[in-house]
Design an enzyme around this catalytic site. Structure first.
Site, PDB file in Angstrom:
ATOM      1  N   ASP A  14       0.986  -0.941   0.129  1.00  0.00           N
ATOM      2  CA  ASP A  14       0.407   0.098   0.105  1.00  0.00           C
ATOM      3  C   ASP A  14       0.934   1.041  -0.392  1.00  0.00           C
ATOM      4  OD1 ASP A  14      -2.577   0.993   0.445  1.00  0.00           O
ATOM      5  OD2 ASP A  14      -1.834   2.191   2.109  1.00  0.00           O
TER       6      ASP A  14
ATOM      7  N   ASP B 125      -7.766  -7.752  -4.940  1.00  0.00           N
ATOM      8  CA  ASP B 125      -7.095  -5.664  -4.156  1.00  0.00           C
ATOM      9  C   ASP B 125      -8.391  -5.070  -4.899  1.00  0.00           C
ATOM     10  OD1 ASP B 125      -6.909  -3.691  -3.607  1.00  0.00           O
ATOM     11  OD2 ASP B 125      -4.400  -3.386  -4.041  1.00  0.00           O
TER      12      ASP B 125
ATOM     13  N   HIS C  20      -6.997  -6.501  -0.862  1.00  0.00           N
ATOM     14  CA  HIS C  20      -5.802  -5.210  -0.492  1.00  0.00           C
ATOM     15  C   HIS C  20      -5.236  -5.962   0.527  1.00  0.00           C
ATOM     16  CE1 HIS C  20      -4.006  -1.433  -0.904  1.00  0.00           C
ATOM     17  NE2 HIS C  20      -4.564  -1.132   0.467  1.00  0.00           N
TER      18      HIS C  20
END
Length: 308
Positions: A113, A252, A281
């Site tokens: 991320d 995701d 995710h």
């Protein structure tokens, strides 16, 4: 918040350490033998070091040194209210300062991320100190075209509405981390949810959570796009012949498969890729049984001295 049991019933049994920055105090943990290979794990939004709790135990058991920081505004780190403190370049600078202070060498970096642009900046600027990259779903290059942002991201970016949703309703944690960001939300226990809720008990403590979605690039231009383009170009050159492992969750909802195939594999065609079909995710929660063995195997494959 002072009454919080930060071990969360033994799930996070690590000794807290602190690093002073001009913007506030950062929390980090440093576990395992100091002469072991440093394994640096960098989180994104709205998580904290807890995301890597299983990873820490696994790499230390292998004989490595685990270093996991909480970005300012997250975990046990200070939580300034000014959103300007949470720019990606400032996050990256604080990460770089901590790792430089620890004199990190021959490390493996794990990023996911927003941890990608934050943590990989250190690797781009100090490639001599990083032996290999273990990349989860993230980005570190300029978008090639206009990015169609989902309606919810546009809502987060709206001046008043975003504050109400993220700071008021705590929706990024309750709605995304606990639900849409996972392939199987039932994998989070009540203890896990308490651990993710603990760092941000008040409206004012959530400025860092809101700052991230407000920086999502909407196209090739802009501060974040320019930043990752500059630093990413250095990384691609420095790691053209170094070990790179990519583990990508195929469910995701934040990073499309085009990010993997059109950006990461363009810059790192030699990377070894594992696609995890049934993971969302937060792949560290959804598929740790898959990701951790891949990480341990990757660490073992890296040649060269551990410390210098």
């Amino acid at each position: 918040m002072n009454k919080t049991d930060w071990t969360f019933g033994g799930e996070w049994p690590f000794e807290p350490k602190w690093f002073d920055t001009p913007d506030g105090k950062m929390h980090y943990i440093d576990e395992g033998p100091k002469d072991g290979r440093p394994i640096i794990m960098v989180h994104g939004n709205p998580t904290w070091g807890y995301l890597y709790r299983r990873f820490i135990k696994a790499v230390v058991a292998q004989g490595n040194r685990a270093i996991v920081m909480d970005h300012l505004g997250f975990g046990r780190s200070n939580k300034p209210t000014s959103e300007g403190i949470y720019s990606i370049s400032k996050h990256a600078g604080r990460c770089e300062a901590l790792l430089a202070a620890l004199d990190i060498r021959n490390a493996v970096m794990i990023v996911q991320d927003w941890g990608g642009p934050i943590g990989l900046t250190f690797a781009a600027r100090h490639p001599d100190r990083v032996a290999g990259l273990f990349v989860l779903n993230t980005f570190f290059t300029r978008p090639l075209k206009k990015v169609p942002l989902p309606r919810i991201i546009r809502a987060f970016q709206a001046p008043l509405l975003g504050d109400l949703i993220v700071k008021g309703a705590h929706a990024f944690v309750r709605g995304f981390l606990f639900n849409a960001g996972l392939s199987d939300p039932s994998r989070l226990t009540a203890t896990d949810k308490a651990a993710y809720l603990a760092p941000h008990p008040t409206w004012s403590s959530r400025a860092g959570v809101l700052a991230f979605p407000r920086q999502i690039p909407s196209g090739p231009t802009g501060p974040v796009s320019d930043f990752v383009a500059h630093e990413g170009a250095k990384l691609a050159k420095a790691f053209a012949d170094k070990p790179v492992k990519i583990v990508w969750p195929m469910k995701d909802v934040a990073f499309a498969i085009e990010t993997l195939e059109g950006m990461w594999l363009r810059d790192f065609p030699h990377a070894d890729v594992t696609r995890v079909e049934d993971a969302g995710h937060y792949v560290q929660e959804d598929a740790h049984e898959i990701v951790i063995p891949l990480l341990l195997a990757f660490i073992q494959q890296i040649s060269g001295p551990v410390a210098s």
